[in-house]
Write a protein that holds these residues in place. Structure first.
Motif, PDB file in Angstrom:
ATOM      1  N   GLN A 111       1.728  25.940 -39.881  1.00 49.43           N
ATOM      2  CA  GLN A 111       2.547  25.798 -41.088  1.00 49.43           C
ATOM      3  C   GLN A 111       1.622  25.593 -42.285  1.00 49.43           C
ATOM      4  O   GLN A 111       0.834  24.639 -42.306  1.00 49.43           O
ATOM      5  CB  GLN A 111       3.513  24.614 -40.970  1.00 49.43           C
ATOM      6  CG  GLN A 111       4.431  24.538 -42.195  1.00 49.43           C
ATOM      7  CD  GLN A 111       5.423  23.398 -42.147  1.00 49.43           C
ATOM      8  OE1 GLN A 111       5.131  22.326 -41.615  1.00 49.43           O
ATOM      9  NE2 GLN A 111       6.599  23.621 -42.719  1.00 49.43           N
ATOM     10  N   LEU A 126       0.871  23.330 -34.992  1.00 51.26           N
ATOM     11  CA  LEU A 126       2.025  22.702 -34.340  1.00 51.26           C
ATOM     12  C   LEU A 126       2.289  23.412 -33.018  1.00 51.26           C
ATOM     13  O   LEU A 126       2.405  24.642 -32.976  1.00 51.26           O
ATOM     14  CB  LEU A 126       3.248  22.772 -35.261  1.00 51.26           C
ATOM     15  CG  LEU A 126       3.134  21.907 -36.531  1.00 51.26           C
ATOM     16  CD1 LEU A 126       4.131  22.332 -37.599  1.00 51.26           C
ATOM     17  CD2 LEU A 126       3.296  20.421 -36.196  1.00 51.26           C
ATOM     18  N   ARG A 157       3.953  24.879 -29.673  1.00 47.26           N
ATOM     19  CA  ARG A 157       5.239  25.490 -29.329  1.00 47.26           C
ATOM     20  C   ARG A 157       5.274  25.776 -27.839  1.00 47.26           C
ATOM     21  O   ARG A 157       4.288  26.271 -27.278  1.00 47.26           O
ATOM     22  CB  ARG A 157       5.432  26.800 -30.116  1.00 47.26           C
ATOM     23  CG  ARG A 157       5.564  26.600 -31.625  1.00 47.26           C
ATOM     24  CD  ARG A 157       6.863  25.900 -31.966  1.00 47.26           C
ATOM     25  NE  ARG A 157       7.057  25.649 -33.387  1.00 47.26           N
ATOM     26  CZ  ARG A 157       6.839  24.464 -33.968  1.00 47.26           C
ATOM     27  NH1 ARG A 157       6.365  23.453 -33.264  1.00 47.26           N
ATOM     28  NH2 ARG A 157       7.091  24.295 -35.248  1.00 47.26           N
ATOM     29  N   ASN A 198      -2.619  17.412 -34.941  1.00 47.36           N
ATOM     30  CA  ASN A 198      -2.027  16.104 -34.615  1.00 47.36           C
ATOM     31  C   ASN A 198      -2.705  15.507 -33.392  1.00 47.36           C
ATOM     32  O   ASN A 198      -2.861  16.175 -32.370  1.00 47.36           O
ATOM     33  CB  ASN A 198      -0.530  16.266 -34.326  1.00 47.36           C
ATOM     34  CG  ASN A 198       0.249  16.684 -35.556  1.00 47.36           C
ATOM     35  OD1 ASN A 198       0.505  15.882 -36.444  1.00 47.36           O
ATOM     36  ND2 ASN A 198       0.596  17.965 -35.626  1.00 47.36           N
ATOM     37  N   LEU A 199      -3.110  14.249 -33.502  1.00 45.48           N
ATOM     38  CA  LEU A 199      -3.673  13.538 -32.347  1.00 45.48           C
ATOM     39  C   LEU A 199      -2.699  12.443 -31.947  1.00 45.48           C
ATOM     40  O   LEU A 199      -2.310  11.624 -32.782  1.00 45.48           O
ATOM     41  CB  LEU A 199      -4.995  12.875 -32.703  1.00 45.48           C
ATOM     42  CG  LEU A 199      -6.282  13.683 -32.737  1.00 45.48           C
ATOM     43  CD1 LEU A 199      -7.464  12.714 -32.733  1.00 45.48           C
ATOM     44  CD2 LEU A 199      -6.406  14.662 -31.589  1.00 45.48           C
ATOM     45  N   GLU A 256      -4.636  14.345 -37.733  1.00 44.11           N
ATOM     46  CA  GLU A 256      -3.472  13.557 -38.153  1.00 44.11           C
ATOM     47  C   GLU A 256      -3.158  12.524 -37.090  1.00 44.11           C
ATOM     48  O   GLU A 256      -2.912  12.866 -35.942  1.00 44.11           O
ATOM     49  CB  GLU A 256      -2.247  14.464 -38.375  1.00 44.11           C
ATOM     50  CG  GLU A 256      -2.441  15.438 -39.507  1.00 44.11           C
ATOM     51  CD  GLU A 256      -1.153  16.157 -39.923  1.00 44.11           C
ATOM     52  OE1 GLU A 256      -0.065  15.832 -39.392  1.00 44.11           O
ATOM     53  OE2 GLU A 256      -1.255  17.058 -40.770  1.00 44.11           O
ATOM     54  N   LYS A 279       9.143  13.508 -44.520  1.00 42.76           N
ATOM     55  CA  LYS A 279      10.294  14.246 -45.038  1.00 42.76           C
ATOM     56  C   LYS A 279      11.426  13.359 -45.567  1.00 42.76           C
ATOM     57  O   LYS A 279      11.974  13.656 -46.631  1.00 42.76           O
ATOM     58  CB  LYS A 279      10.822  15.203 -43.965  1.00 42.76           C
ATOM     59  CG  LYS A 279      12.021  16.002 -44.434  1.00 42.76           C
ATOM     60  CD  LYS A 279      12.461  17.032 -43.439  1.00 42.76           C
ATOM     61  CE  LYS A 279      13.591  17.866 -44.009  1.00 42.76           C
ATOM     62  NZ  LYS A 279      14.773  17.052 -44.374  1.00 42.76           N
ATOM     63  N   GLY A 314       7.887  18.419 -45.518  1.00 39.27           N
ATOM     64  CA  GLY A 314       9.344  18.612 -45.485  1.00 39.27           C
ATOM     65  C   GLY A 314       9.943  18.979 -46.826  1.00 39.27           C
ATOM     66  O   GLY A 314      11.094  18.652 -47.106  1.00 39.27           O
TER      67      GLY A 314
HETATM   68  P1  C2E Z   1       4.703  16.256 -37.714  1.00 43.86           P
HETATM   69  O1  C2E Z   1       3.265  16.282 -37.338  1.00 43.86           O
HETATM   70  O2  C2E Z   1       5.134  15.282 -38.744  1.00 43.86           O
HETATM   71  O3  C2E Z   1       5.008  17.749 -38.159  1.00 43.86           O
HETATM   72  C1  C2E Z   1       5.967  18.106 -39.110  1.00 43.86           C
HETATM   73  C2  C2E Z   1       7.240  18.564 -38.462  1.00 43.86           C
HETATM   74  O4  C2E Z   1       8.227  18.809 -39.467  1.00 43.86           O
HETATM   75  C3  C2E Z   1       7.113  19.904 -37.707  1.00 43.86           C
HETATM   76  O5  C2E Z   1       8.068  19.866 -36.650  1.00 43.86           O
HETATM   77  C4  C2E Z   1       7.542  20.907 -38.765  1.00 43.86           C
HETATM   78  O6  C2E Z   1       7.978  22.141 -38.235  1.00 43.86           O
HETATM   79  C5  C2E Z   1       8.666  20.151 -39.411  1.00 43.86           C
HETATM   80  N1  C2E Z   1       8.898  20.597 -40.788  1.00 43.86           N
HETATM   81  C6  C2E Z   1       7.997  21.053 -41.674  1.00 43.86           C
HETATM   82  N2  C2E Z   1       8.558  21.353 -42.852  1.00 43.86           N
HETATM   83  C7  C2E Z   1       9.879  21.070 -42.715  1.00 43.86           C
HETATM   84  C8  C2E Z   1      11.013  21.181 -43.599  1.00 43.86           C
HETATM   85  O7  C2E Z   1      10.916  21.587 -44.755  1.00 43.86           O
HETATM   86  N3  C2E Z   1      12.228  20.795 -43.097  1.00 43.86           N
HETATM   87  C9  C2E Z   1      12.373  20.338 -41.813  1.00 43.86           C
HETATM   88  N4  C2E Z   1      13.586  19.996 -41.395  1.00 43.86           N
HETATM   89  N5  C2E Z   1      11.322  20.228 -40.956  1.00 43.86           N
HETATM   90  C10 C2E Z   1      10.097  20.591 -41.408  1.00 43.86           C
HETATM   91  P2  C2E Z   1       7.670  20.269 -35.166  1.00 43.86           P
HETATM   92  O8  C2E Z   1       6.726  21.405 -35.137  1.00 43.86           O
HETATM   93  O9  C2E Z   1       8.977  20.380 -34.435  1.00 43.86           O
HETATM   94  O10 C2E Z   1       6.884  19.004 -34.649  1.00 43.86           O
HETATM   95  C11 C2E Z   1       7.485  17.745 -34.539  1.00 43.86           C
HETATM   96  C12 C2E Z   1       6.466  16.681 -34.251  1.00 43.86           C
HETATM   97  O11 C2E Z   1       5.889  16.888 -32.961  1.00 43.86           O
HETATM   98  C13 C2E Z   1       5.285  16.685 -35.216  1.00 43.86           C
HETATM   99  O12 C2E Z   1       5.626  16.012 -36.407  1.00 43.86           O
HETATM  100  C14 C2E Z   1       4.238  15.967 -34.402  1.00 43.86           C
HETATM  101  O13 C2E Z   1       4.433  14.572 -34.470  1.00 43.86           O
HETATM  102  C15 C2E Z   1       4.559  16.436 -32.989  1.00 43.86           C
HETATM  103  N6  C2E Z   1       3.632  17.531 -32.638  1.00 43.86           N
HETATM  104  C16 C2E Z   1       3.716  18.850 -32.871  1.00 43.86           C
HETATM  105  N7  C2E Z   1       2.633  19.498 -32.375  1.00 43.86           N
HETATM  106  C17 C2E Z   1       1.831  18.551 -31.827  1.00 43.86           C
HETATM  107  C18 C2E Z   1       0.550  18.576 -31.156  1.00 43.86           C
HETATM  108  O14 C2E Z   1      -0.111  19.620 -30.985  1.00 43.86           O
HETATM  109  N8  C2E Z   1       0.065  17.365 -30.714  1.00 43.86           N
HETATM  110  C19 C2E Z   1       0.740  16.195 -30.914  1.00 43.86           C
HETATM  111  N9  C2E Z   1       0.201  15.054 -30.469  1.00 43.86           N
HETATM  112  N10 C2E Z   1       1.933  16.139 -31.548  1.00 43.86           N
HETATM  113  C20 C2E Z   1       2.467  17.302 -32.000  1.00 43.86           C
END
Ligand code: C2E
Ligand code: MG
Ligand code: MG
Ligand code: MG
Length: 278
Positions: free
Chosen positions: A45, A61, A63, A113-114, A145, A199, A233
């Motif tokens: 993103q 991020l 998937r 993200n860690l 992060e 967000k 967000g």
């Molecule tokens: P995060 O690190 O705070 O990532 C931001 C999340 O908000 C992402 O969701 C992103 O898609 C979403 N987002 C970004 N912009 C917007 C927006 O404008 N509106 C809305 N509604 N959402 C938005 P995602 O990809 O579903 O990830 C959720 C959480 O999962 C992440 O929050 C992070 O804490 C965790 N995560 C994702 N990938 C990894 C990873 O590789 N390792 C670890 N440890 N955690 C991960």
């Protein structure tokens, strides 16, 4: 109560709870297989310069395209991965992919993200160092992060480990800052470079002085401590404009782009995101 019931305690699990538990175990099993077979994907993103919409970086991020259930959101499987320890191989797969990819995007910053469990693992320092070396990515382009809860629980380990990571030349960001009840006085004890405005705080920006107070408080705090800020967000042009007016330089959100595969981000690179008319 369950204990006093002795052998009969299982009668107190409703059938639906039991089904939920089985489903969770199933999913944990599937996740293990997916990690082993390298089926997890990394999406990106973009981070955008709020003054002109130029892409300055991206957040990796993870998937998970599940063969039967479709894409399962990270909020559902990251906690499972944390519980089972799978977060270590999962996290390193993401780090590896993100660093390789970022090395092919000259000058772009990459955020990974860690999870707390990764930071608690003493091997993380060598792993990050080796991944940077293998990928050829300049350390200052990598941002790790971390969660705010890490600074609160196990603060001593966190402080030591973050110091070691920082010594590699990477940047450290606190994700969703202000949602995790860490005490502000502790912030000074950690080598943090960036605060990410979550967000829910961004939602209130442009809705009035009261609703935007939390975002403004983080921007003020960051300015006072000399830290960078990324607002997450952002869904509306008005929020982007107001955040920029309040001194926030970098933003992220669906208003600019959701997380996309690397090839799609390639196509976005020459564009100005979120500009009027797009
Ligand atoms: P995060 O690190 O705070 O990532 C931001 C999340 O908000 C992402 O969701 C992103 O898609 C979403 N987002 C970004 N912009 C917007 C927006 O404008 N509106 C809305 N509604 N959402 C938005 P995602 O990809 O579903 O990830 C959720 C959480 O999962 C992440 O929050 C992070 O804490 C965790 N995560 C994702 N990938 C990894 C990873 O590789 N390792 C670890 N440890 N955690 C991960
Ligand atoms: Mg994040
Ligand atoms: Mg976040
Ligand atoms: Mg978030």
């Amino acid at each position: 109560m369950a204990k006093r019931q002795g052998r009969n305690r299982f009668a107190y699990f409703a059938p639906s709870m039991h089904a939920g538990l089985l489903e969770k175990l199933d999913l944990a099993d599937d996740l293990r297989g997916a990690v082993e077979r390298h089926e997890l994907q990394v999406y990106y993103q973009p981070f955008v310069d709020l003054s002109d919409g130029a892409i300055v970086g991206a957040e990796a991020l993870v998937r998970w395209p599940h063969p039967r259930h479709g894409f399962i959101p990270p909020d559902r499987f990251i906690p499972l991965a944390e519980e089972s320890g799978l977060i270590l191989p999962l996290g390193y797969t993401v780090l590896e992919a993100a660093c390789r990819q970022a090395a092919a995007w000259p000058g772009l910053k990459i955020s990974v993200n860690l999870s707390p469990r990764q930071v608690q693992d003493p091997a993380v320092v060598l792993y990050v160092q080796q991944t940077l070396a293998r990928s050829g990515l300049a350390p200052h382009l990598l941002t790790l992060e971390i969660t705010e809860s890490l600074l609160q629980e196990d603060a001593e380990v966190a402080q030591h480990r973050l110091g070691e990571l920082k010594a590699l030349g990477v940047q450290l960001a606190v994700d969703d800052f202000g949602t995790g009840y860490s005490s502000l006085s502790r912030l000074h004890d950690f080598p943090i470079d960036v605060l990410k405005i979550p967000k829910p705080f961004v939602d209130g920006v442009a809705a009035g002085a009261e609703q935007s107070a939390l975002a403004r408080a983080i921007l003020d705090l960051a300015a006072a401590l000399g830290l960078g800020v990324v607002a997450e967000g952002i869904e509306h042009a008005e929020q982007a404009a107001e955040l920029h007016r309040l001194g926030c330089e970098v933003g992220q959100g669906f208003h600019f782009s959701k997380a996309v595969p690397a090839a799609e981000l390639d196509a976005l690179l020459p564009m100005r995101l979120g500009a009027a008319g797009r």
